[in-house]
Design a protein around this motif. Structure first.
Motif, mmCIF file in Angstrom:
data_model
loop_
_atom_site.group_PDB
_atom_site.id
_atom_site.type_symbol
_atom_site.label_atom_id
_atom_site.label_comp_id
_atom_site.label_asym_id
_atom_site.label_seq_id
_atom_site.Cartn_x
_atom_site.Cartn_y
_atom_site.Cartn_z
ATOM 1 N N GLN A 1 0.830 -1.210 0.000
ATOM 2 C CA GLN A 1 0.000 0.000 0.000
ATOM 3 C C GLN A 1 0.868 1.265 0.000
ATOM 4 N N ALA A 2 1.960 1.222 0.751
ATOM 5 C CA ALA A 2 2.761 2.441 0.918
ATOM 6 C C ALA A 2 3.615 2.759 -0.314
ATOM 7 N N GLU A 3 3.993 1.700 -1.038
ATOM 8 C CA GLU A 3 4.835 1.858 -2.227
ATOM 9 C C GLU A 3 6.117 2.638 -1.909
ATOM 10 N N ARG A 4 6.801 2.175 -0.909
ATOM 11 C CA ARG A 4 8.060 2.804 -0.504
ATOM 12 C C ARG A 4 9.193 1.780 -0.604
ATOM 13 N N PRO A 5 10.446 2.245 -0.702
ATOM 14 C CA PRO A 5 11.559 1.290 -0.854
ATOM 15 C C PRO A 5 11.695 0.359 0.363
ATOM 16 N N VAL A 6 12.214 -0.816 0.078
ATOM 17 C CA VAL A 6 12.318 -1.847 1.117
ATOM 18 C C VAL A 6 13.779 -2.258 1.291
ATOM 19 N N LEU A 7 14.193 -2.263 2.554
ATOM 20 C CA LEU A 7 15.514 -2.827 2.896
ATOM 21 C C LEU A 7 15.251 -4.237 3.389
ATOM 22 N N HIS A 8 15.813 -5.208 2.690
ATOM 23 C CA HIS A 8 15.529 -6.595 3.067
ATOM 24 C C HIS A 8 16.754 -7.186 3.776
ATOM 25 N N LEU A 9 16.482 -7.704 4.963
ATOM 26 C CA LEU A 9 17.562 -8.268 5.782
ATOM 27 C C LEU A 9 17.393 -9.777 5.829
ATOM 28 N N GLU A 10 18.442 -10.481 5.455
ATOM 29 C CA GLU A 10 18.370 -11.943 5.499
ATOM 30 C C GLU A 10 19.731 -12.484 5.927
ATOM 31 N N GLN A 11 19.718 -13.324 6.937
ATOM 32 C CA GLN A 11 20.944 -13.917 7.494
ATOM 33 C C GLN A 11 22.004 -12.850 7.796
ATOM 34 N N GLY A 12 21.519 -11.743 8.355
ATOM 35 C CA GLY A 12 22.438 -10.694 8.810
ATOM 36 C C GLY A 12 22.945 -9.770 7.731
ATOM 37 N N ALA A 13 22.554 -10.010 6.457
ATOM 38 C CA ALA A 13 23.024 -9.139 5.365
ATOM 39 C C ALA A 13 21.854 -8.342 4.804
ATOM 40 N N LEU A 14 22.115 -7.101 4.398
ATOM 41 C CA LEU A 14 21.049 -6.196 3.974
ATOM 42 C C LEU A 14 21.100 -5.944 2.466
ATOM 43 N N ASN A 15 19.899 -5.953 1.829
ATOM 44 C CA ASN A 15 19.808 -5.628 0.394
ATOM 45 C C ASN A 15 18.684 -4.633 0.188
ATOM 46 N N LEU A 16 18.890 -3.694 -0.718
ATOM 47 C CA LEU A 16 17.839 -2.743 -1.072
ATOM 48 C C LEU A 16 17.007 -3.337 -2.197
ATOM 49 N N GLN A 17 15.663 -3.368 -1.981
ATOM 50 C CA GLN A 17 14.803 -3.947 -3.015
ATOM 51 C C GLN A 17 13.976 -2.859 -3.689
#
Lengths: 296, 225
Positions: free
Chosen positions: B209-225
């Motif tokens: 709904q917000a349509e804002r950028p997402v920082l995805h954290l997995e196994q301690g590492a961060l990726n911008l989606q």
């Protein structure tokens, strides 16, 4: 709407601290009472002793003791700085020996005769010169009580030192107890303290939320301790009978002496709640600031 | 990217471990500018809450550089922390309301610790409680509030002091979809007024709904989606 207390008083109650501090304050009152009594007793004894001297005239073979005693009295009474010199009659002398010899007749015994000398405290006599003058009297010896005065002063100093040491120990114990209680309060309210830090509270703000309780505890415990102390002195004064000396009379003297002395005694005793409050407040604040300062 | 008024957060190769345990966060690097709105997503145990704890200064990184409002957190003294923390609003996952204080007092807490008088903030607090639907519950203690009400009180407390950066850990985890939507609008409105937002959430609907950028954290590492 009055905001609620941020640190609830129900978590980690300070009742035990109040009771312990009240006992400490009570002991402090007794120690202060002892200090006042010793000081007053020594002042009274030493001023009496300094003012009075005794001349002892022993019976010597080939002398008339009555003449020698009169001669000693005359020399002393005329000496500068002497207010009066009175010969104690034989019955008075016998009375002084009663504790050792009983009430039996002393007739025939070579009991020394005594002269009570009262000196002018503002302008005391030259003791060596008086001793030299009394060499004219056979068997005369001047007793200035200096030895007893020194003994009394030494004993009083020892008693005062013990009282001061007790007061010091009470202070150290009180500080240790307050540190322990402060840590307990912090531990019991850890979650609140952490949250306050996270919403931007400074250590001094958090400390203020807690140390007010320690201030009230110190004040309350101090007044309970002084109340109990005064009650104890009153009880000792009332139960000790009407004797003019001893602990009972001393306790009465502490509570009902002349206004100038009473103000001094009561002032010292009522300094206890002030000291207890300061110990509680300062110790709690220092402990809080140190403990809060090591948080993230 | 230059420091100044525009950069709120900057992490460079940040690592975090608890004691001698394994590294929870590894080489996390990202920057957030004033007015940005990010979601932080990732599976449970990925380190989202730990990352947020770093950002609201409950923890310090074990390696790397974390700068908040231009201040290097690693060299920040304890006495300077309150100044930074007052510029950050936090919605905790477990709410962290004080059970002995009324809802009103809980919400007013950040203003109170900042030294403001009750008369100066009373109106603002009541307006905000009204907005989140808790005006009727202002005198109630948190133990009698429902999960959703506690959540709203926690959000109100986080935003009452108008923070420059709002960090929220699962802010819609205990509310129904209607209220979740209202809260999202509150966050978007705050963001529009200049508050930088970083919201950790599992709620994919909210993110959509917000349509804002997402920082995805997995196994301690961060990726911008």
């Amino acid at each position: 709407m009055k905001p609620g207390a941020i640190i609830p008083s129900t978590a980690a109650s300070l009742t035990s601290l109040t009771v312990t501090m009240a006992v400490m304050c009570y002991l402090a009152c007794l120690a202060i009472g002892a200090l006042i009594l010793v000081d007053r007793a020594v002042t009274s004894w030493t001023s009496g002793l300094s003012r009075e001297m005794t001349i002892q005239v022993r019976m010597m073979r080939g002398t008339d003791i009555v003449q020698e005693v009169e001669k000693a009295r005359a020399i002393t009474a005329a000496f500068p700085g002497v207010v009066s010199a009175d010969i104690l009659d034989e019955s008075e002398g016998a009375k002084l020996l009663e504790p050792w010899l009983g009430t039996r007749s002393l007739e025939g015994l070579p009991v020394p005769r005594l002269i009570r000398v009262v000196s002018d405290t503002a302008n005391p006599p030259n003791i060596p010169a008086l001793e030299e003058a009394l060499l004219q009297v056979k068997g005369a010896r001047l007793d200035t009580h200096q030895k007893w005065e020194a003994e009394l002063t030494r004993m009083a100093r020892a008693l005062s030192a013990v009282s001061y040491a007790i007061l010091l120990l009470i202070c150290v114990s009180a500080i240790a107890i307050v540190i322990f209680a402060t840590r307990a309060v912090l531990q019991a309210n850890r979650h609140i303290v952490d949250l306050l830090h996270l919403v931007g509270a400074r250590d001094s703000y958090i400390a203020r939320q807690i140390d007010g309780r320690f201030l009230r505890t110190g004040l309350l415990a101090g007044f309970i301790g002084v109340g109990l102390g005064l009650f104890t002195f009153l009880l000792l004064g009332l139960l000790g009978g009407g004797s003019e000396s001893g602990v009972a009379a001393a306790s009465r003297g502490l509570l009902f002496s002349t206004p100038s002395i009473a103000i001094w005694s009561y002032g010292l005793l009522f300094a206890v709640p002030g000291a207890a409050t300061l110990i509680c407040l300062i110790t709690a604040r220092v402990t809080l600031m140190r403990r809060l300062g090591v948080a993230t | 990217m230059e420091w100044g008024d525009t950069l709120v957060l900057r992490l460079e190769n940040v690592g975090l471990r608890y004691g001698d345990g394994p590294e929870i966060l590894r080489d996390v690097s990202f920057a957030v500018r004033t007015g940005d709105f990010y979601f932080l997503t990732g599976p449970s145990g990925a380190g989202k809450s730990s990352l947020l704890k770093l950002l609201f200064l409950a923890l310090r990184p074990t390696r790397g550089t974390l700068r908040i409002f231009g201040e290097d957190v690693g060299s920040l003294s304890h006495s300077n922390l309150p100044t930074i923390r007052r510029r950050i609003g936090v919605v905790f996952q477990e709410f962290r309301l004080l059970d002995h204080l009324s809802t009103y007092d809980n919400v007013a807490l950040p203003l109170r610790v900042a030294g403001k008088s009750e008369s100066s903030y009373r109106r603002d607090v009541m307006d905000l409680l009204d907005w989140v639907g808790l005006a009727e519950k202002s005198a109630d203690l948190p133990p009698v509030l429902s999960g959703g009400e506690k959540q709203r009180a926690a959000i109100a407390r986080a935003v009452i002091a108008k923070p420059q950066l709002l960090l929220a850990d699962e802010p819609t985890g205990n509310v129904d979809p209607v209220l979740a939507k209202r809260l999202l609008h509150l966050f978007l409105e705050l963001n529009r007024l200049g508050t930088t937002m970083l919201i950790a959430t599992h709620d994919k609907g909210l993110v959509r709904q917000a349509e804002r950028p997402v920082l995805h954290l997995e196994q301690g590492a961060l990726n911008l989606q």
